[in-house]
Design an enzyme around this catalytic site. Sequence first.
Site: not given
Length: 204
Positions: A118, A13, A146, A157, A85
């Site tokens: 990432r 996203k 992160r 998640r 969300r």
Amino acid sequence: MKIILLGPPGAGKGTVAEQLQHDFGLLQVSAGELLREEVSKNTSLGKDIKQYMEKGELVPDEFVTQMMKLHIQDKENYILDGFPRSVPQAKDIEDLNVNLVIYIDVPDDVVVERFAGRRIDPETGNTYHLKYVPPPEEIKDRLTQRKDDKPEVIKERLRIYHSITKPVRDYYKKKDLLKTVNGAPPPKEVYEEVKKVVEEFLSK
Ligand code: AP5
């Protein structure tokens, strides 16, 4: 134009929103980014938010909705990245009259691989992937990961995504606002598909 980018964690996203912002002059408003900013201030509110985020849980609806509304008030052209969300969040922004909801569809096993690679550039905020979106050599040493990209948090998640966020997709499908894009191919291909959806909408 008001666009919502919807999809599982790691669907891409943020990556897509950065390019839409550039090509269509839309403001990217990322719920996760704004929450991380609040956490970095180390206020008592920031400390509360941090607890939710580090566990991979959703931050309470009322707070996130209020924060997002504050950032988009009086604006007409934006991309909501990672918001709404939950169905209550979606219901709370009915009055915004969003034009288009793009759902980036990616299976769970791909998500896990994406998080492992990432990396974030703390200076520019840009997101990279060691294999799929390689960073320039000269910034490699300063890249960070992160905290919520740890395997146990990713699992949570994804669980929350399937139980609380996925119904938002059906909510917008019923309203005939939803377009689905396959998010599994390489970034360039995914973005071309998203761009096509936006251009089709604009040509109507
Ligand atoms: P948030 O920061 O929004 O995280 P997320 O939705 O879990 O999504 P991500 O930012 O992790 O992934 P993304 O889809 O943007 O993918 P990206 O482009 O980075 O939220 C974090 C937390 O904040 C939540 O867990 C929650 O606690 C809280 N929160 C946020 N919004 C909330 C809300 N509305 N209500 C309540 N709480 C909220 O890509 C991922 C990686 O893959 C990158 O390395 C990228 O380079 C790479 N990549 C991207 N596209 C491709 C591709 N096509 N092929 C290969 N690699 C790719």
